[in-house]
Design a protein around this motif. Structure first.
Motif, PDB file in Angstrom:
ATOM      1  N   ALA A  40       0.850  -1.192   0.000  1.00 21.47           N
ATOM      2  CA  ALA A  40       0.000   0.000   0.000  1.00 21.47           C
ATOM      3  C   ALA A  40       0.880   1.235   0.000  1.00 21.47           C
ATOM      4  O   ALA A  40       1.739   1.407   0.862  1.00 21.47           O
ATOM      5  CB  ALA A  40      -0.907  -0.002   1.228  1.00 21.47           C
ATOM      6  N   CYS A  41       0.665   2.074  -0.985  1.00 21.23           N
ATOM      7  CA  CYS A  41       1.498   3.271  -1.099  1.00 21.23           C
ATOM      8  C   CYS A  41       0.737   4.338  -1.861  1.00 21.23           C
ATOM      9  O   CYS A  41      -0.007   4.033  -2.799  1.00 21.23           O
ATOM     10  CB  CYS A  41       2.803   2.948  -1.826  1.00 21.23           C
ATOM     11  N   ASN A  42       0.925   5.584  -1.469  1.00 22.70           N
ATOM     12  CA  ASN A  42       0.254   6.701  -2.144  1.00 22.70           C
ATOM     13  C   ASN A  42       1.140   7.345  -3.209  1.00 22.70           C
ATOM     14  O   ASN A  42       0.770   8.348  -3.803  1.00 22.70           O
ATOM     15  CB  ASN A  42      -0.211   7.748  -1.114  1.00 22.70           C
ATOM     16  N   PHE A  43       2.332   6.790  -3.422  1.00 19.98           N
ATOM     17  CA  PHE A  43       3.239   7.289  -4.455  1.00 19.98           C
ATOM     18  C   PHE A  43       3.401   6.207  -5.526  1.00 19.98           C
ATOM     19  O   PHE A  43       3.173   5.018  -5.281  1.00 19.98           O
ATOM     20  CB  PHE A  43       4.629   7.580  -3.883  1.00 19.98           C
ATOM     21  N   GLU A  71       4.321   2.040   1.622  1.00 20.58           N
ATOM     22  CA  GLU A  71       4.468   3.130   2.563  1.00 20.58           C
ATOM     23  C   GLU A  71       4.037   2.601   3.931  1.00 20.58           C
ATOM     24  O   GLU A  71       2.839   2.381   4.168  1.00 20.58           O
ATOM     25  CB  GLU A  71       3.619   4.325   2.138  1.00 20.58           C
ATOM     26  N   PRO A  72       4.979   2.362   4.836  1.00 20.94           N
ATOM     27  CA  PRO A  72       4.652   1.747   6.116  1.00 20.94           C
ATOM     28  C   PRO A  72       3.543   2.456   6.901  1.00 20.94           C
ATOM     29  O   PRO A  72       2.759   1.791   7.582  1.00 20.94           O
ATOM     30  CB  PRO A  72       5.980   1.792   6.873  1.00 20.94           C
ATOM     31  N   LEU A  73       3.459   3.764   6.812  1.00 21.93           N
ATOM     32  CA  LEU A  73       2.441   4.465   7.598  1.00 21.93           C
ATOM     33  C   LEU A  73       1.037   4.228   7.064  1.00 21.93           C
ATOM     34  O   LEU A  73       0.055   4.636   7.680  1.00 21.93           O
ATOM     35  CB  LEU A  73       2.739   5.969   7.661  1.00 21.93           C
ATOM     36  N   MET A  74       0.940   3.576   5.911  1.00 24.61           N
ATOM     37  CA  MET A  74      -0.369   3.202   5.389  1.00 24.61           C
ATOM     38  C   MET A  74      -0.736   1.769   5.748  1.00 24.61           C
ATOM     39  O   MET A  74      -1.780   1.264   5.335  1.00 24.61           O
ATOM     40  CB  MET A  74      -0.402   3.376   3.861  1.00 24.61           C
ATOM     41  N   VAL A 121       2.269  11.222   3.589  1.00 25.56           N
ATOM     42  CA  VAL A 121       0.925  10.758   3.929  1.00 25.56           C
ATOM     43  C   VAL A 121       0.149  11.915   4.561  1.00 25.56           C
ATOM     44  O   VAL A 121       0.727  12.944   4.906  1.00 25.56           O
ATOM     45  CB  VAL A 121       0.984   9.550   4.890  1.00 25.56           C
ATOM     46  N   PRO A 122      -1.193  11.749   4.703  1.00 25.99           N
ATOM     47  CA  PRO A 122      -1.999  12.843   5.271  1.00 25.99           C
ATOM     48  C   PRO A 122      -1.515  13.284   6.653  1.00 25.99           C
ATOM     49  O   PRO A 122      -0.916  12.496   7.401  1.00 25.99           O
ATOM     50  CB  PRO A 122      -3.400  12.224   5.355  1.00 25.99           C
ATOM     51  N   ASP A 123      -1.819  14.533   6.967  1.00 30.66           N
ATOM     52  CA  ASP A 123      -1.354  15.146   8.221  1.00 30.66           C
ATOM     53  C   ASP A 123      -1.707  14.312   9.450  1.00 30.66           C
ATOM     54  O   ASP A 123      -0.897  14.203  10.374  1.00 30.66           O
ATOM     55  CB  ASP A 123      -1.975  16.543   8.389  1.00 30.66           C
ATOM     56  N   ASP A 162       0.948  13.215  12.247  1.00 27.02           N
ATOM     57  CA  ASP A 162       0.794  13.613  13.655  1.00 27.02           C
ATOM     58  C   ASP A 162       0.725  12.387  14.561  1.00 27.02           C
ATOM     59  O   ASP A 162       1.301  12.373  15.656  1.00 27.02           O
ATOM     60  CB  ASP A 162      -0.457  14.469  13.834  1.00 27.02           C
ATOM     61  N   LYS A 163       0.045  11.371  14.093  1.00 26.45           N
ATOM     62  CA  LYS A 163      -0.067  10.122  14.872  1.00 26.45           C
ATOM     63  C   LYS A 163       1.321   9.479  15.008  1.00 26.45           C
ATOM     64  O   LYS A 163       1.693   8.990  16.081  1.00 26.45           O
ATOM     65  CB  LYS A 163      -1.027   9.185  14.141  1.00 26.45           C
TER      66      LYS A 163
END
Lengths: 236, 469
Positions: free
Chosen positions: B140-143, B218-221, B252-254, B258-259
């Motif tokens: 999963a990745c947004n790029f 993308e690990p944060l996803m 990734v989204p704000d 922040d999380k």
């Protein structure tokens, strides 16, 4: 840049990443020109101790370069610029060659040049309209292992303190060329020192107006990678 | 990375110890693993190819994410004095030079060397918990970065599903390669038996881990990344020796940024790990960086970098730069930008000496995008970039000095040296042809404009598009 006590800069003969295009290593084996603009702190130079003479730009060893000196002769303060280099007619028998120009103390900034004309075996030393020159015999000694020092003749603490010659004052322009510049070219470089740009035909090796710096280096604007490095014992 | 026999006594001693077991012995086959859980693939060191993790083995033994039967047969070869074929990268070094190979370096690492005796005495059939673990939970990745692939990016997968492979001579990123290599990624939203096995294994694995790095996608996803962080936060007795690292594009989204910061601060403040490093990526500056890494909004990315470094007082950030042809024109700006970060965020509190690092590795694949496709004249620009880093260098690599380190400079200089290496003209011609084909199609599919973003390459681009093979 202000130089106080034992502060000085150096330019190495090579770079561990091989990032030098045109080195100062073999500078003295061909035509060369060294320019320096400086303002000595005359009052901090004591004629009776080691502060009496300060190196401006010099290759260390049997020094090759320019210094300023304050003497006290016949009850009079004397201010001079010096240019020195060593030659040898026979290997192992070096001879010191020295040129001296009297200076007026009331001038703020001084502009010196040292030029080597290999073909004619001549070195001249210039300050304004005053030119001193020496025709030498033999060869200039091997300075290929010597670094160029700015603000001293040598900063290494294993070097005899009597010959380190730390400069006290300001230096705001240094340029070194692997060519013999004429008077007009020299004048133009000093006039345009704010810009710190080389004419590509002049074979510039180092040029800096001391405006671009990090905490550890002054940038060489020539593109050759000969950055002027602040000398500190603990970094060796 | 290599050295001569006579140099470092640590490596000399390590090699002797390894060779006393066998000339092909390497501790990394036990101590190191990279697991691509979205693909069900694994390997120890990255030199051999990955191999598929049999689900049948996994059902009985979750550690088969690392201790596959296949890998055990390789270990058997090593213990019996053989040189496994899959490790040919190191045999090439050892057979053709007097330098140490990576098997020596990896076996000498702090996550390998202490386990020499226990590994030496193991039966080849026995399982071993690795100490240096990299894991990708999903793609999963947004790029969809220009040099990446669908196995590592769901955005790439979407594009390939819609348009197919690129019209290069090798049909870049065509799905057939994934199918042939059994590397079709499991969707993040679907059941993944490899991830399930990971979580079964994790409590035992975590206790003795030396290094744990999460990559992707993308690990944060990935929900599993957050689960790892929460696991560490909630542990009564955390593994305080753990060196934790997470890759993130920081795009990734704000709310996720922040999380992430909130979790980092918890882990930092409570001393739950030995170190926490974030690996991010950027390959150029501004609009050109955005072109290379499709999905990147550069200003937002840079803001996030600053946010993380401001809020997280101990964390270090490494910029992994995949230096490619398109990196060249704006890389000086990146060098200066990262230098400013070093200056602004230097602190003796950080885990490593410098707040940020720039790791410049040259792209080798896809070959149409490497620096070697460019004219030699561009090598001068790369040389100047190395010079710039040398000017911005530290006198000594200690906490109190701020600037570029020896290794950071060497890596850029290495790119210059590689760029000047002799090239086969026929291969180069084909690579340039593919360059034109690739970026022309890239513009068509993604609505980008190569010539506008890279005006300095306009002529080159037109030339590559005119090539007929």
């Amino acid at each position: 840049m202000k130089f106080i006590k034992d502060e000085c800069l150096y330019i190495t003969t090579d770079n561990k990443y091989d990032l030098i295009r045109s080195s100062i290593k073999y500078l003295t084996t061909d035509d060369f020109t060294i320019l320096v603009r400086f303002k000595p702190d005359w009052d901090s130079m004591n004629p009776n101790d080691l502060t009496s003479e300060g190196g401006l730009v010099a290759k260390n060893g049997m020094h090759c370069g320019m210094t300023v000196r304050r003497d006290y002769i016949n009850d009079t303060d004397v201010y001079v610029g010096k240019c020195i280099f060593f030659t040898e007619k026979e290997k192992g028998h070096p001879i010191g060659n020295e040129m001296i120009i009297d200076l007026l103390k009331n001038e703020e900034w001084y502009e010196f040049s040292m030029r080597h004309d290999l073909k004619n075996k001549k070195v001249n030393f210039t300050y304004g309209n005053i030119v001193k020159e020496i025709y030498y015999v033999g060869e200039i000694v091997d300075y290929s292992h010597s670094w160029v020092w700015i603000g001293a003749c040598c900063g290494f603490n294993f070097f005899d303190i009597n010959h380190r010659h730390y400069f006290n004052g300001d230096i705001d322009y240094v340029a070194i060329f692997q060519s013999h510049l004429d008077d007009g070219q020299i004048e133009r470089y000093f006039k345009n020192s704010e810009v710190s740009i080389l004419n590509v035909n002049d074979k510039g090796v180092v040029i800096s107006n001391f405006k671009t710096t990090t905490p550890y280096k002054i940038k060489d604007d020539s593109g050759n990678g000969n950055n002027l490095i602040i000398f500190k014992d603990e970094w060796f | 990375m290599s050295g001569n026999h006579t140099e470092n006594p640590l490596y000399t001693e390590t090699k002797e110890k390894l060779d006393s077991i066998g000339c092909g012995m390497c501790l990394a086959k036990w101590t190191q693993v990279t697991m691509h859980l979205q693909l069900g693939h694994t390997h120890s060191c990255h030199h051999p190819k990955t191999h598929k993790i049999p689900l049948s083995e996994l059902k009985r033994n979750p550690t088969a994410l690392h201790n596959t039967r296949y890998k055990k047969t390789i270990r058997k070869e090593m213990l019996e004095g053989e040189k496994p074929e899959e490790c040919v990268y190191c045999w090439n070094v050892e057979d053709n030079s007097n330098r140490f190979s990576d098997r020596v370096f990896k076996s000498a690492e702090s996550w390998s060397a202490p386990h020499y005796e226990s590994i030496k005495n193991l039966n080849w059939r026995e399982d071993f918990n690795p100490k240096y673990v990299e894991v990708a939970f999903s793609n999963a990745c947004n790029f969809k970065c220009s040099y990446c692939a669908p196995q590592f990016s769901s955005k790439w997968m979407e594009e390939i599903d819609k348009y197919g492979g690129y019209p290069t001579t090798d049909q870049f990123n065509d799905k057939k390669y994934m199918i042939e290599e059994d590397k079709v990624p499991i969707l993040h939203s679907e059941y993944n038996p490899y991830v399930e096995a990971f979580w079964t294994w994790w409590p035992d694995l975590y206790r003795d881990l030396h290094t744990f790095r999460i990559t992707g996608g993308e690990p944060l996803m990935s929900k599993d990344t957050w689960a790892v962080l929460d696991y560490i936060i909630e542990q009564k007795n955390p593994n305080k020796q753990l060196k934790l690292a997470i890759n993130s594009n920081l795009g990734v989204p704000d709310k996720l940024i922040d999380k992430f910061i909130e979790k980092i601060k918890r882990i930092e403040d409570e001393g739950r790990v030995d170190e926490f490093i974030i690996f991010t990526s950027v390959d150029a500056w501004g609009e050109q960086a955005e072109y290379i890494r499709n999905g990147l909004v550069f200003n937002k990315f840079w803001d996030n970098v600053n946010k993380v470094l401001t809020e997280c007082q101990r964390v270090n950030l490494t910029f992994m730069s995949t230096y490619n042809a398109l990196s060249v024109p704006s890389y000086k700006k990146l060098i200066n930008g990262i230098y400013d970060l070093k200056m602004n965020y230097a602190s003796a509190d950080r885990y490593w000496n410098s707040a940020v690092f720039l790791d410049s590795s040259y792209l080798r694949y896809p070959t149409h995008q490497t620096v070697q496709v460019l004219d030699y004249k561009w090598a001068n620009e790369v040389f100047e970039q190395a010079q710039l880093m040398d000017y911005l260098a530290v006198p000594l690599f200690e906490n109190k000095y701020i600037g570029y380190s020896d290794i950071e400079i060497q890596k850029v200089k290495r790119i210059y040296d590689w760029m000047l290496a002799e090239k086969n003209p026929t291969i180069l011609h084909k690579q340039r042809y593919n360059f034109g084909k690739y970026f022309e199609e890239h513009d068509k599919r993604r609505g980008t404009n190569f010539k506008k973003v890279f005006p300095e390459f306009e002529e080159f681009f037109e030339y590559t598009k005119s090539i007929v093979l």
